[in-house]
Design a protein around this motif. Sequence first.
Motif, short mmCIF file in Angstrom:
data_model
loop_
_atom_site.label_atom_id
_atom_site.label_comp_id
_atom_site.label_asym_id
_atom_site.label_seq_id
_atom_site.Cartn_x
_atom_site.Cartn_y
_atom_site.Cartn_z
N TRP A 214 41.70 26.04 -21.99
CA TRP A 214 41.45 27.33 -22.64
C TRP A 214 40.61 27.14 -23.91
CZ3 TRP A 214 40.99 31.91 -21.07
CH2 TRP A 214 41.02 33.00 -21.95
N VAL A 215 40.84 26.08 -24.64
CA VAL A 215 40.01 25.79 -25.82
C VAL A 215 38.55 25.65 -25.41
CG1 VAL A 215 39.49 24.03 -27.56
CG2 VAL A 215 41.85 24.76 -27.20
N GLY A 216 38.30 24.91 -24.33
CA GLY A 216 36.94 24.75 -23.84
C GLY A 216 36.32 26.06 -23.40
N LYS A 217 37.12 26.89 -22.73
CA LYS A 217 36.61 28.19 -22.27
C LYS A 217 36.27 29.10 -23.44
CE LYS A 217 38.65 28.53 -17.66
NZ LYS A 217 39.59 29.29 -16.79
N LEU A 218 37.14 29.11 -24.46
CA LEU A 218 36.87 29.95 -25.63
C LEU A 218 35.53 29.58 -26.27
CD1 LEU A 218 40.36 30.11 -27.41
CD2 LEU A 218 39.12 32.02 -26.38
N ALA A 219 35.29 28.27 -26.39
CA ALA A 219 34.03 27.82 -26.99
C ALA A 219 32.85 28.21 -26.11
CB ALA A 219 34.07 26.31 -27.20
N ALA A 220 32.94 27.93 -24.81
CA ALA A 220 31.81 28.18 -23.91
C ALA A 220 31.48 29.67 -23.83
CB ALA A 220 32.12 27.63 -22.53
N ARG A 221 32.50 30.51 -23.87
CA ARG A 221 32.27 31.96 -23.79
C ARG A 221 31.52 32.50 -25.00
NH1 ARG A 221 38.13 34.37 -21.79
NH2 ARG A 221 38.04 33.62 -19.63
N ASN A 222 31.65 31.82 -26.12
CA ASN A 222 31.08 32.35 -27.36
C ASN A 222 29.85 31.59 -27.84
OD1 ASN A 222 33.06 34.53 -28.56
ND2 ASN A 222 34.34 32.96 -27.62
N LEU A 223 29.49 30.52 -27.13
CA LEU A 223 28.26 29.81 -27.43
C LEU A 223 27.16 30.30 -26.50
CD1 LEU A 223 29.74 26.22 -27.81
CD2 LEU A 223 28.57 27.48 -29.63
N PRO A 224 25.96 30.53 -26.98
CA PRO A 224 24.90 31.06 -26.12
C PRO A 224 24.27 29.97 -25.25
CG PRO A 224 24.07 30.73 -28.35
CD PRO A 224 25.54 30.41 -28.38
N ASP A 225 23.56 30.42 -24.22
CA ASP A 225 22.65 29.56 -23.45
C ASP A 225 23.33 28.33 -22.86
OD1 ASP A 225 20.61 31.32 -24.15
OD2 ASP A 225 20.14 30.18 -25.95
N HIS A 226 24.53 28.49 -22.34
CA HIS A 226 25.23 27.41 -21.63
C HIS A 226 25.58 26.21 -22.51
CE1 HIS A 226 24.33 29.68 -18.02
NE2 HIS A 226 23.05 29.64 -18.31
N TRP A 227 25.58 26.36 -23.81
CA TRP A 227 26.10 25.30 -24.67
C TRP A 227 27.62 25.28 -24.54
CZ3 TRP A 227 22.61 22.01 -26.38
CH2 TRP A 227 21.29 22.46 -26.53
N THR A 228 28.21 24.12 -24.69
CA THR A 228 29.66 23.96 -24.50
C THR A 228 30.28 23.26 -25.71
OG1 THR A 228 29.46 21.77 -23.48
CG2 THR A 228 29.28 23.69 -22.02
N LEU A 229 31.60 23.24 -25.72
CA LEU A 229 32.30 22.54 -26.79
C LEU A 229 31.92 21.06 -26.82
CD1 LEU A 229 35.36 23.24 -28.51
CD2 LEU A 229 35.64 21.10 -27.28
#
Length: 281
Positions: A214-229
Amino acid sequence: MLVSKRPQLRPIPQGWEPELLEFELFLKVQGRTPATIDTRIRHLRSLARQCGVEAPGSVTSDDLVRWSGSKDWAPETRNSFHASTRIFFQWRSQRLGADDPSSVLKSIRRPVPPPRPAPDAVIRQALTKPNQRLELILRLAAELGLRSAEIASIAVTDIQQTNNGWGTLTVHGKGQKDRVLPVPPDLMAAIAHQARGMKWLFPGQFHGHLSPRWVGKLAARNLPDHWTLHTLRHRFATAAYAHSQDIIAIQEALGHESIETTQRYTKSTSDMRGLVQSARL
């Protein structure tokens, strides 16, 4: 609560339930981390739903080939699913003296991608959103280089104030190896604000805190252009190397077993045009 007992999980054929529960208890006794157990059980529940077989004892090598072969997985994902399946059926074979159909699922060669540090502009864009929890998650990854599992499992007792506003954070890394990182004053203040009155920095339903997934999903959902945690972790490695050129210190900060792994996280800041120009005849 055991992963197998969570009510929100999608149902699987009843013939799989008892053995997956026993396997989860085995992983727990072996000292596997909660994140590892969660991953293994989720992989096996996916297999149970999708392979079309009512119980593990009826699974054949052909069933596993059809299941894996039908998936359009990235190499890293396929390798992880194969590993979970092999570990389960090897355990089952040793426990029951049964055949092991999983030997057909080999380790997958994974190409090593180049470092992909998230640009600071991308991170700042995500930090404009009025969400203190999200802001702290992103900063812990970008400024301290923490993994999603390390962020999720921070307990308030892991945080210590030192002097001049600085603090320390005990990070519970892979392989149950802890490391202690210094925390600068502004980040320390944000952590202290989030931790007030809490047991966990990010409380949730996964052993009392948020799950790494869920931590990873929260980050990915809010970072643009397919950037990830994970690209924020690359950003930490690259920025730290540009400052210090000390790859060993960065290895220790990231909690890597191998310095080769650290090198794969660290994007060179050298001017390639200048290098080529310097070699001209």
